[in-house]
Design a protein around this motif. Sequence first.
Motif, PDB file in Angstrom:
ATOM      1  N   TRP A 138       4.895  11.398   3.698  1.00 60.91           N
ATOM      2  CA  TRP A 138       3.441  11.277   3.580  1.00 60.91           C
ATOM      3  C   TRP A 138       3.084  10.387   2.383  1.00 60.91           C
ATOM      4  CZ3 TRP A 138       0.363  12.903   7.360  1.00 60.91           C
ATOM      5  CH2 TRP A 138       0.817  13.902   8.213  1.00 60.91           C
ATOM      6  N   PRO A 139       1.955   9.673   2.455  1.00 57.55           N
ATOM      7  CA  PRO A 139       1.538   8.854   1.299  1.00 57.55           C
ATOM      8  C   PRO A 139       1.365   9.668   0.019  1.00 57.55           C
ATOM      9  CG  PRO A 139       0.307   8.221   3.257  1.00 57.55           C
ATOM     10  CD  PRO A 139       1.093   9.434   3.633  1.00 57.55           C
ATOM     11  N   THR A 140       0.940  10.937   0.152  1.00 50.30           N
ATOM     12  CA  THR A 140       0.777  11.764  -1.055  1.00 50.30           C
ATOM     13  C   THR A 140       2.117  11.995  -1.755  1.00 50.30           C
ATOM     14  OG1 THR A 140       0.919  13.732   0.364  1.00 50.30           O
ATOM     15  CG2 THR A 140      -1.282  12.962  -0.237  1.00 50.30           C
TER      16      THR A 140
ATOM     17  N   THR B 177       0.830  -1.200   0.000  1.00 47.39           N
ATOM     18  CA  THR B 177       0.000   0.000   0.000  1.00 47.39           C
ATOM     19  C   THR B 177       0.869   1.256   0.000  1.00 47.39           C
ATOM     20  OG1 THR B 177      -0.118   0.104   2.405  1.00 47.39           O
ATOM     21  CG2 THR B 177      -1.787  -1.231   1.267  1.00 47.39           C
ATOM     22  N   LEU B 178       0.242   2.362  -0.399  1.00 54.69           N
ATOM     23  CA  LEU B 178       0.942   3.644  -0.351  1.00 54.69           C
ATOM     24  C   LEU B 178       1.363   3.986   1.078  1.00 54.69           C
ATOM     25  CD1 LEU B 178      -1.114   5.940  -2.755  1.00 54.69           C
ATOM     26  CD2 LEU B 178       1.284   5.319  -2.989  1.00 54.69           C
ATOM     27  N   THR B 179       0.499   3.656   2.030  1.00 51.93           N
ATOM     28  CA  THR B 179       0.809   3.964   3.431  1.00 51.93           C
ATOM     29  C   THR B 179       2.037   3.200   3.900  1.00 51.93           C
ATOM     30  OG1 THR B 179      -1.550   4.342   3.868  1.00 51.93           O
ATOM     31  CG2 THR B 179      -0.110   3.974   5.775  1.00 51.93           C
TER      32      THR B 179
ATOM     33  N   ALA C 192       5.096   4.735   2.318  1.00 54.49           N
ATOM     34  CA  ALA C 192       5.386   6.037   2.913  1.00 54.49           C
ATOM     35  C   ALA C 192       5.984   5.882   4.309  1.00 54.49           C
ATOM     36  CB  ALA C 192       4.113   6.877   2.965  1.00 54.49           C
ATOM     37  N   GLN C 193       5.478   4.935   5.089  1.00 58.49           N
ATOM     38  CA  GLN C 193       6.013   4.715   6.431  1.00 58.49           C
ATOM     39  C   GLN C 193       7.462   4.248   6.382  1.00 58.49           C
ATOM     40  OE1 GLN C 193       3.221   1.975   8.195  1.00 58.49           O
ATOM     41  NE2 GLN C 193       1.839   3.610   8.887  1.00 58.49           N
TER      42      GLN C 193
ATOM     43  N   ILE D  76       4.587   9.794  -2.046  1.00 58.27           N
ATOM     44  CA  ILE D  76       4.816   8.609  -2.883  1.00 58.27           C
ATOM     45  C   ILE D  76       3.872   8.606  -4.074  1.00 58.27           C
ATOM     46  CG2 ILE D  76       4.819   6.088  -2.914  1.00 58.27           C
ATOM     47  CD1 ILE D  76       7.079   7.239  -1.289  1.00 58.27           C
ATOM     48  N   SER D  77       2.612   8.976  -3.846  1.00 56.88           N
ATOM     49  CA  SER D  77       1.636   8.990  -4.931  1.00 56.88           C
ATOM     50  C   SER D  77       2.027   9.989  -6.015  1.00 56.88           C
ATOM     51  CB  SER D  77       0.257   9.335  -4.371  1.00 56.88           C
ATOM     52  OG  SER D  77      -0.698   9.431  -5.407  1.00 56.88           O
TER      53      SER D  77
END
Length: 404
Positions: A376-378, A365-367, A370-371, A380-381
């Motif tokens: 932040w996940p944004t 997942t993006l989360t 990112a972790q 990576i997105s």
Amino acid sequence: MTAAAAEAIADQKVFGGVDSHAETLHVAVISDNGGHLADAEFATTTAGYAASLAFLAAHGHVLAIGIEGTASYGAGLTRVARSHGYRVVEVNRPDRAERRRIGKSDPIDAYAAARAALSGRASAAPKDDTVAGIRALHNAARSAIKARTAALNQISHLLIAAPGTIRAAYGQLKGADRTDALARLRPTGDAVHIAVLTALKSLARRVKELTTEHDALTKALDTHVTQHNPGLRAAYGVGPDTAAQLLVTAGGNPERMRTEASFAALCGAAPVPASSGKTSRHRLSRGGDRAANAALYRIALVRMSSDTRTREYVARQTTAGRTKKEIIRLLKRAITREIFRCLTTTVTVPAIADLRPRRQAMNITLTAAAQHFGVWPTTISRLERGLSRDDSLARAYRDWLHTA
């Protein structure tokens, strides 16, 4: 004309000067020693362009043509002259001191343009047509956002003086919520209420239409800018609007810019000497293309807020005692250096198209991604979608996906 006279004219070296207008062009010819030979007026049509070039060639071998307004009224003649192999240089209008001294007329300005080409005072090559589409889209997008801002201001001013019931119902709403509510209005009440509500509804619908128009134009502009110069568009903090403005300022032909320092001066980002006597200092440039300077300013603000290296640099300069204005000036000069490299050389943009499919294939997942990197996940997105560029993060992200 005798054969000897024709041969003398063919051997004579001349320079041309053009004072351009919407409907006419005034063309002047001078010899290579500055003597006035002739001048004439032509129409801004295909036939007029051909006749003006024939007029110049009839007086000798044309070494250069100085044209005022190569990107506006003189664009047509510039295009035709360059297609016929003539050397065209861009001429700025005479300064006020010279105009006060010798006066102002079309022949005077045309001869002044020819003398500027002869002396070398005018030596810049005009912009080519490769960025004409970007310029058109950029102007349309800017005008849409200006009209949208004007409509939003009108809504605010109407609500200030509106009847109390209208002000109570819509005055506290902000942004898109207020625009959407006003666009759905069905005006009722007395004549005053109906008139005010009708005006508010019309303005709100105008705002929504202009927003949609601006989004479409920005998307098209982003596509053209990315195709024209992917390295510039991928630079950190450079969006479609700022990239378009810098391309319009520089032109599509990088040979116009001889050095990085000259490009900085063009953008108004080069420090200007302001020394006198025992005082030795520099001041901020107030010249150059102010729209390009504003684009550099916006890039600097983006980097100051979200780029790690820039934030560390700002912290160091603040500790050294520099003000925010001075730091931004230094940043704009440094950004100009990077932009110049993107404009004059081919900058390879690392591929990122494989990142999202590989992450999804591994059910990460993006989360989670990112972790792992502490962002932040944004972030990576946006990196996966090519909306922001971070080469070091992209390399680390790709290595992690291959080893995860």
